[in-house]
Scaffold this motif. Structure first.
Motif, PDB file in Angstrom:
ATOM      1  N   GLN A   1       0.829  -1.201   0.000  1.00 54.00           N
ATOM      2  CA  GLN A   1       0.000   0.000   0.000  1.00 54.00           C
ATOM      3  C   GLN A   1       0.868   1.257   0.000  1.00 54.00           C
ATOM      4  O   GLN A   1       0.419   2.334   0.388  1.00 54.00           O
ATOM      5  N   GLY A   2       2.098   1.084  -0.417  1.00 55.32           N
ATOM      6  CA  GLY A   2       3.012   2.219  -0.467  1.00 55.32           C
ATOM      7  C   GLY A   2       2.791   3.055  -1.712  1.00 55.32           C
ATOM      8  O   GLY A   2       1.811   2.881  -2.447  1.00 55.32           O
ATOM      9  N   GLY A   3       3.720   3.929  -1.986  1.00 49.97           N
ATOM     10  CA  GLY A   3       3.623   4.786  -3.156  1.00 49.97           C
ATOM     11  C   GLY A   3       4.259   4.141  -4.358  1.00 49.97           C
ATOM     12  O   GLY A   3       4.072   2.955  -4.617  1.00 49.97           O
ATOM     13  N   GLU A   4       5.051   4.907  -5.074  1.00 54.64           N
ATOM     14  CA  GLU A   4       5.689   4.388  -6.274  1.00 54.64           C
ATOM     15  C   GLU A   4       6.910   3.535  -5.911  1.00 54.64           C
ATOM     16  O   GLU A   4       7.459   3.636  -4.813  1.00 54.64           O
ATOM     17  N   LEU A   5       7.316   2.709  -6.875  1.00 54.10           N
ATOM     18  CA  LEU A   5       8.537   1.941  -6.699  1.00 54.10           C
ATOM     19  C   LEU A   5       9.715   2.899  -6.556  1.00 54.10           C
ATOM     20  O   LEU A   5       9.723   3.993  -7.119  1.00 54.10           O
ATOM     21  N   GLU A   6      10.717   2.462  -5.803  1.00 54.71           N
ATOM     22  CA  GLU A   6      11.891   3.296  -5.584  1.00 54.71           C
ATOM     23  C   GLU A   6      13.145   2.600  -6.096  1.00 54.71           C
ATOM     24  O   GLU A   6      13.282   1.383  -5.964  1.00 54.71           O
ATOM     25  N   PRO A   7      14.074   3.348  -6.678  1.00 51.46           N
ATOM     26  CA  PRO A   7      15.362   2.751  -7.050  1.00 51.46           C
ATOM     27  C   PRO A   7      16.040   2.134  -5.822  1.00 51.46           C
ATOM     28  O   PRO A   7      16.017   2.722  -4.736  1.00 51.46           O
ATOM     29  N   ASP A   8      16.596   0.939  -6.017  1.00 53.79           N
ATOM     30  CA  ASP A   8      17.255   0.210  -4.930  1.00 53.79           C
ATOM     31  C   ASP A   8      16.304  -0.093  -3.775  1.00 53.79           C
ATOM     32  O   ASP A   8      16.756  -0.333  -2.645  1.00 53.79           O
ATOM     33  N   GLY A   9      15.014  -0.109  -4.053  1.00 55.77           N
ATOM     34  CA  GLY A   9      14.054  -0.451  -3.012  1.00 55.77           C
ATOM     35  C   GLY A   9      14.183  -1.907  -2.596  1.00 55.77           C
ATOM     36  O   GLY A   9      14.618  -2.755  -3.371  1.00 55.77           O
ATOM     37  N   ASP A  10      13.789  -2.207  -1.369  1.00 53.05           N
ATOM     38  CA  ASP A  10      13.877  -3.557  -0.819  1.00 53.05           C
ATOM     39  C   ASP A  10      12.472  -4.009  -0.454  1.00 53.05           C
ATOM     40  O   ASP A  10      11.866  -3.485   0.498  1.00 53.05           O
ATOM     41  N   TYR A  11      11.942  -4.986  -1.205  1.00 50.27           N
ATOM     42  CA  TYR A  11      10.569  -5.435  -1.030  1.00 50.27           C
ATOM     43  C   TYR A  11      10.578  -6.910  -0.654  1.00 50.27           C
ATOM     44  O   TYR A  11      11.089  -7.744  -1.397  1.00 50.27           O
ATOM     45  N   ASP A  12       9.997  -7.228   0.490  1.00 53.56           N
ATOM     46  CA  ASP A  12      10.084  -8.582   1.036  1.00 53.56           C
ATOM     47  C   ASP A  12       8.703  -9.023   1.526  1.00 53.56           C
ATOM     48  O   ASP A  12       8.089  -8.334   2.351  1.00 53.56           O
ATOM     49  N   GLY A  13       8.217 -10.155   0.987  1.00 54.90           N
ATOM     50  CA  GLY A  13       6.950 -10.716   1.447  1.00 54.90           C
ATOM     51  C   GLY A  13       5.736  -9.855   1.133  1.00 54.90           C
ATOM     52  O   GLY A  13       4.776  -9.831   1.907  1.00 54.90           O
ATOM     53  N   LEU A  14       5.768  -9.184  -0.015  1.00 54.16           N
ATOM     54  CA  LEU A  14       4.685  -8.254  -0.377  1.00 54.16           C
ATOM     55  C   LEU A  14       3.917  -8.742  -1.598  1.00 54.16           C
ATOM     56  O   LEU A  14       4.455  -9.432  -2.462  1.00 54.16           O
ATOM     57  N   GLU A  15       2.657  -8.336  -1.665  1.00 53.12           N
ATOM     58  CA  GLU A  15       1.835  -8.601  -2.845  1.00 53.12           C
ATOM     59  C   GLU A  15       1.459  -7.282  -3.501  1.00 53.12           C
ATOM     60  O   GLU A  15       0.875  -6.395  -2.863  1.00 53.12           O
ATOM     61  N   PHE A  16       1.837  -7.162  -4.778  1.00 51.62           N
ATOM     62  CA  PHE A  16       1.475  -6.002  -5.582  1.00 51.62           C
ATOM     63  C   PHE A  16       0.328  -6.450  -6.488  1.00 51.62           C
ATOM     64  O   PHE A  16       0.550  -7.225  -7.428  1.00 51.62           O
ATOM     65  N   ALA A  17      -0.871  -5.980  -6.240  1.00 50.28           N
ATOM     66  CA  ALA A  17      -2.036  -6.485  -6.958  1.00 50.28           C
ATOM     67  C   ALA A  17      -2.783  -5.351  -7.658  1.00 50.28           C
ATOM     68  O   ALA A  17      -3.099  -4.318  -7.040  1.00 50.28           O
ATOM     69  N   ASP A  18      -3.049  -5.547  -8.973  1.00 46.23           N
ATOM     70  CA  ASP A  18      -3.888  -4.631  -9.760  1.00 46.23           C
ATOM     71  C   ASP A  18      -3.384  -3.194  -9.688  1.00 46.23           C
ATOM     72  O   ASP A  18      -4.171  -2.255  -9.574  1.00 46.23           O
ATOM     73  N   LEU A  19      -2.082  -3.020  -9.787  1.00 44.50           N
ATOM     74  CA  LEU A  19      -1.493  -1.695  -9.670  1.00 44.50           C
ATOM     75  C   LEU A  19      -1.039  -1.160 -11.022  1.00 44.50           C
ATOM     76  O   LEU A  19      -0.660  -1.914 -11.908  1.00 44.50           O
ATOM     77  N   ASP A  20      -1.079   0.146 -11.150  1.00 46.99           N
ATOM     78  CA  ASP A  20      -0.555   0.827 -12.327  1.00 46.99           C
ATOM     79  C   ASP A  20       0.868   1.270 -11.997  1.00 46.99           C
ATOM     80  O   ASP A  20       1.081   2.258 -11.298  1.00 46.99           O
ATOM     81  N   LEU A  21       1.837   0.509 -12.493  1.00 45.66           N
ATOM     82  CA  LEU A  21       3.243   0.823 -12.254  1.00 45.66           C
ATOM     83  C   LEU A  21       3.890   1.418 -13.501  1.00 45.66           C
ATOM     84  O   LEU A  21       5.109   1.403 -13.649  1.00 45.66           O
ATOM     85  N   VAL A  22       3.069   1.948 -14.388  1.00 48.53           N
ATOM     86  CA  VAL A  22       3.533   2.479 -15.667  1.00 48.53           C
ATOM     87  C   VAL A  22       4.553   3.588 -15.450  1.00 48.53           C
ATOM     88  O   VAL A  22       4.313   4.554 -14.711  1.00 48.53           O
ATOM     89  N   GLY A  23       5.725   3.429 -16.082  1.00 44.55           N
ATOM     90  CA  GLY A  23       6.728   4.477 -16.063  1.00 44.55           C
ATOM     91  C   GLY A  23       7.475   4.638 -14.752  1.00 44.55           C
ATOM     92  O   GLY A  23       8.336   5.514 -14.640  1.00 44.55           O
ATOM     93  N   GLN A  24       7.184   3.817 -13.764  1.00 44.17           N
ATOM     94  CA  GLN A  24       7.870   3.959 -12.479  1.00 44.17           C
ATOM     95  C   GLN A  24       9.288   3.400 -12.560  1.00 44.17           C
ATOM     96  O   GLN A  24       9.608   2.574 -13.401  1.00 44.17           O
ATOM     97  N   GLU A  25      10.144   3.838 -11.641  1.00 49.67           N
ATOM     98  CA  GLU A  25      11.553   3.458 -11.663  1.00 49.67           C
ATOM     99  C   GLU A  25      11.896   2.655 -10.415  1.00 49.67           C
ATOM    100  O   GLU A  25      11.906   3.188  -9.302  1.00 49.67           O
ATOM    101  N   GLY A  26      12.160   1.360 -10.652  1.00 53.12           N
ATOM    102  CA  GLY A  26      12.607   0.490  -9.565  1.00 53.12           C
ATOM    103  C   GLY A  26      13.979  -0.070  -9.873  1.00 53.12           C
ATOM    104  O   GLY A  26      14.251  -1.249  -9.592  1.00 53.12           O
TER     105      GLY A  26
END
Length: 224
Positions: free
Chosen positions: A27-52
């Motif tokens: 339920q966070g915001g946009e993806l972040e460069p060098d972000g660390d995501y553990d045990g999460l579900e990203f569901a039905d999200l618009d990640l268009v153009g984001q930078e991870g």
């Protein structure tokens, strides 16, 4: 005789054993460069153009997310599932995918050049213009999917299987293959790089279909 038969048997790919834990809905915001995501579900999200770029996804699920032009260069996906993702121009160049399932994806022009894929299953869906140039694939299974003009140029493939998979206009130029099993591909269309099939296994019927390309490669003319 038995020893010779075994020597000719192609080694099967080792499939991922993905067992996701109980996931927490992202339920966070946009993806972040060098972000660390553990045990999460990203569901039905618009990640268009984001930078991870350089992000790490561990024990994660991305379900039905839009990934158009999403920047995931050098990202790492470990023990994760990507299901029903869609998008054009997703950039995964230099990424690392290990113990990953990609299920029913609808992608176009996805960039995976220079990536490393180990124990990955691509099941169902359709991927147009998949760029795997210079990538390293080990224990990868393409199963029940459609690949239109995939580019494996200069890639290294070891224990890679194409099962009930459609290959159209594939480019294997300069690829290096070990225990690559093409026998169960429902359609095997190779536009370039037929000479790189050393190290692959095909069926007798596929040999017949590839005969014109193989003859052209060695300069053999077939005259009735």
């Amino acid at each position: 005789m038995v020893r010779n038969e075994r020597a000719r048997t192609v080694k099967a790919a080792r499939r991922p054993q993905t067992r996701l834990p109980e996931l927490v809905l992202w339920q966070g915001g946009e993806l972040e460069p060098d972000g660390d995501y553990d045990g999460l579900e990203f569901a039905d999200l618009d990640l268009v153009g984001q930078e991870g770029i350089g992000a790490r996804f561990m024990d994660c699920a991305l379900r039905r997310c839009a990934l158009d032009e999403t920047g995931l260069t050098k990202a790492r996906f470990l023990d994760s599932v990507l299901e029903g993702v869609r998008g054009v121009g997703t950039d995964l160049s230099g990424a690392s995918l290990r113990d990953v399932e990609l299920v029913e994806a609808r992608l176009g022009g996805v960039q995976l050049h220079g990536a490393v894929l180990e124990r990955v299953v691509v099941r169902g869906g359709k991927i147009d213009y998949l760029n795997l140039r210079g990538a390293r694939l080990k224990d990868v299974v393409f199963e029940g999917c459609v690949l239109v003009e995939p580019d494996f140029g200069g890639a290294v493939l070891e224990r890679v299987e194409f099962r009930d998979c459609t290959l159209r206009g594939a480019d294997f130029s300069g690829a290096r293959m070990t225990d690559v099993d093409l026998r169960e591909a429902t359609e095997l269309g190779i536009a370039r790089g037929v000479e790189a099939l050393a190290g692959a296994v095909i069926s007798p019927s596929q040999l017949f279909d590839l005969a014109p390309a193989l003859a052209a490669q060695i300069g053999l003319r077939v005259v009735p």
